[in-house]
Design an enzyme around this catalytic site. Structure first.
Site, PDB file in Angstrom:
ATOM      1  N   LYS A 184       4.981   3.582  -0.144  1.00 45.19           N
ATOM      2  CA  LYS A 184       4.724   3.506   1.298  1.00 45.19           C
ATOM      3  C   LYS A 184       3.770   2.341   1.559  1.00 45.19           C
ATOM      4  CE  LYS A 184       1.880   4.615   4.348  1.00 45.19           C
ATOM      5  NZ  LYS A 184       1.898   3.545   5.339  1.00 45.19           N
ATOM      6  N   GLU A 259      -7.869   2.838  -6.099  1.00 41.88           N
ATOM      7  CA  GLU A 259      -8.413   1.474  -6.027  1.00 41.88           C
ATOM      8  C   GLU A 259      -8.980   1.323  -4.625  1.00 41.88           C
ATOM      9  OE1 GLU A 259      -8.624  -0.684  -8.399  1.00 41.88           O
ATOM     10  OE2 GLU A 259      -7.417   0.353  -9.872  1.00 41.88           O
ATOM     11  N   CYS A 294     -10.625  -6.678  -1.404  1.00 39.82           N
ATOM     12  CA  CYS A 294     -11.453  -5.561  -1.876  1.00 39.82           C
ATOM     13  C   CYS A 294     -12.663  -6.051  -2.662  1.00 39.82           C
ATOM     14  CB  CYS A 294     -10.613  -4.618  -2.718  1.00 39.82           C
ATOM     15  SG  CYS A 294      -9.690  -5.482  -3.997  1.00 39.82           S
ATOM     16  N   GLU A 407     -18.813  -1.875   3.816  1.00 43.02           N
ATOM     17  CA  GLU A 407     -17.700  -2.812   3.601  1.00 43.02           C
ATOM     18  C   GLU A 407     -17.172  -3.222   4.977  1.00 43.02           C
ATOM     19  OE1 GLU A 407     -13.806  -1.398   2.264  1.00 43.02           O
ATOM     20  OE2 GLU A 407     -13.699  -3.105   0.909  1.00 43.02           O
TER      21      GLU A 407
END
Ligand code: NAD
Length: 511
Positions: A184, A259, A294, A407
């Site tokens: 997905k 992750e 990331c 973040e």
């Protein structure tokens, strides 16, 4: 986009392009203009159910899954690598249009995808040779060995920042290990994974081996996390979504790999003689993908003695970066990186989120050394409705500032200064994240000593950001667990079976 137009409103199940059960679609948008790009199939739990059934059947079929060898799968992976290579420009263009990244970055992603096919083909062959490896159990009555088998059916949920590559990082090692996958992609950049499905099919992945269901996180994504037939959910995305995926997987319970995000630090020691080279890596870390990476460098710690020279050079370099319409004629031609270019962010929501961090920091009085103002976009050759944010640098933010702690996933950098390396390490480790970190010093022993003290899954010494296919990729703390890439990547999708035999007729005779 012509290449995938015919499949946009379909899902790929059991080797065929089919309509979704409900026939609904959602819109995706062009990051450079904010206009609707296309309508895409909005798959949900019904489609996921069909896909997982096809994947299970393929896993148990006579020609694939448990019954296949690594050598067989390597042939398919090498063909797939060739297909990726031949279609580099097409795949890159789709990701560039859909996600907004400059063509040179999108082409680099496809290069990494080709490398992944070849590397995991090698590892699949190697795994064949390791089948039946003997284990000395210290008892002559028994003989033990290990066999590697596919974990089973994989639910792969991926983000938008590397739409093609993040899917490849899951689908390719899964194929290498013999697993069958339901993928997905992110609803924010869903187009290139359609091509991935077709190319897997063309390279010889049998029906059910790869299934692609586009759809929203709360419907198609949640359907994968909740479906009892998945043996593992491999997730890349934000920690917030990871919590939901893990909670659902806990009900199985079934395996997950995560992750997740980061707030990666980069330390520049006083003895770094080539500051320009270090700055090059800082800019790559902070502006590649417009900071939507990331492992993006979002905190830089510089020795106090270098404060002035570093800031002056940093601002000069950042000013030279062209903020551009990544679909403009010049940007499309420039695939060599002749001009440092930065494109828009992926979506209106992401753009507003990043501006929210910047505006919040400014109103809290954090010093902004560069960027931070919408006027910096005035007069540029970009569409005012595109999702642009200029590179923005904050200096000496307080340790509790949101811009420093969280973040952001945008081109925002925080710079602080240190007097001792212990202080730098303490600041670098003062985060809930632990994906990556970088250290710059001319002294290799010092780099290594600092590296030992950094709590991160990846540490770069005198460089920053390369993700070599042979090396493990993944984080510690809230950056996740499990490793992608290298031999660790295939292990994530392999199950280790212990087989212990005794001579027929042998018995312990205890009962
Ligand atoms: P996200 O968590 O919003 O979405 C990731 C995927 O999860 C998407 O496909 C989304 O549709 C799906 N999803 C959303 N809600 C869901 C739910 N309830 N159940 C199941 N699936 C759901 O993340 P994003 O915004 O797409 O990506 C950015 C994040 O990804 C950042 O935190 C970034 O650091 C992280 N990331 C990590 C790595 C890594 O290798 N560590 C790589 C790329 C991105």
């Amino acid at each position: 986009m012509e290449k995938v137009e015919q499949w946009l409103k379909k899902v790929f199940i059991n080797g065929e392009w089919v309509d979704t059960v409900k026939g609904e679609t959602f819109d995706t948008f062009r990051p450079t203009t904010g206009e609707v790009l296309c309508a895409v199939a909005n798959g949900d739990a019904d489609d996921v159910d069909k896909a997982v059934t096809a994947a299970k059947a393929c896993l148990n079929s006579s020609g694939w899954g448990y019954a296949s060898t690594g050598v067989q799968r390597a042939v398919v992976l090498r063909k797939l690598g060739k297909l990726f290579e031949e279609n580099t420009a097409v795949i890159a263009k789709i990701d560039s249009i859909d996600m907004g990244k400059p063509m040179r970055e999108a082409e680099a992603d496809v290069g990494d995808a080709v490398a992944a096919c070849n590397h995991f083909a090698d590892l699949a062959e190697k795994q064949d040779k390791e089948q039946g490896e003997k284990i000395d159990v210290g008892d002559d009555n028994f003989q033990s060995e290990v066999r590697y088998e596919p974990i089973g059916v994989i639910g792969a949920i991926t983000p938008w920042n590397y739409p093609f590559l993040m899917a490849v990082w899951k689908v390719i090692p899964a194929i290498a290990a013999g697993c069958c996958t339901v993928l997905k992609p992110s609803e924010l950049a869903p187009c290139s994974c359609l091509l991935l499905a077709q190319m897997c099919h063309d390279a010889g992945v049998p029906p059910g081996g790869i299934n692609v269901i586009n759809g929203l996180g709360l419907t198609a994504g949640a359907a994968i996390s909740n479906h009892p037939a998945f043996d593992k959910v491999a997730f890349t995305g934000s920690p917030a979504t990871a919590r939901l995926v893990m909670a659902a997987a806990a009900l199985g319970p079934r395996a997950v790999s995560m992750e997740l995000g980061g707030k990666s630090p980069l330390i520049i020691c006083q003895d770094t003689s080539n500051l320009d080279a270090a700055l090059d890596w800082v800019l790559t870390g902070f502006l590649w993908g417009s900071g939507q990476v990331c492992s993006a460098t979002s905190r830089v710690y510089v020795h106090e003695a270098l404060r002035e020279v570093f800031m002056e050079k940093l601002i000069t370099r950042v000013k030279a970066v062209t903020i551009c319409d990544t679909q403009g004629e010049e940007a499309l031609k420039d695939t060599e990186g002749a001009v440092p270019r930065m494109g828009p962010l992926v979506s209106r929501i992401q753009c507003d989120k990043v501006w929210g961090y910047i505006d919040g920091a400014l109103s809290a009085g954090v010093t902004c050394a560069y960027g931070g103002r919408r006027e910096l976009l005035d007069g540029l050759d970009i569409n005012p409705n595109g999702y642009y944010v200029p590179p923005t640098i904050f200096v000496d933010p307080p340790a509790d500032a949101k811009v420093y702690k969280e973040e952001i996933f945008g081109p925002v950098l925080c710079v602080r200064f240190f007097k001792t390396e212990e202080e730098a390490v303490a600041m670098a480790n003062d985060t809930v994240y632990g994906l990556a970190a970088a250290v710059f010093s001319d002294d290799e022993a010092k780099c290594s000593a600092i590296c030992n003290k950094l709590r991160a899954g990846i540490v770069w010494l005198n460089n920053c950001q390369p993700a070599f296919i042979q090396c493990p990729w993944g984080g510690v703390k809230q950056s996740g667990f499990g490793r992608e890439l290298g031999r660790w990547g295939i292990e994530e999708f392999s199950s280790v079976k212990q087989v212990t035999s005794a001579k027929p007729g042998y018995a312990w005779g205890i009962f």
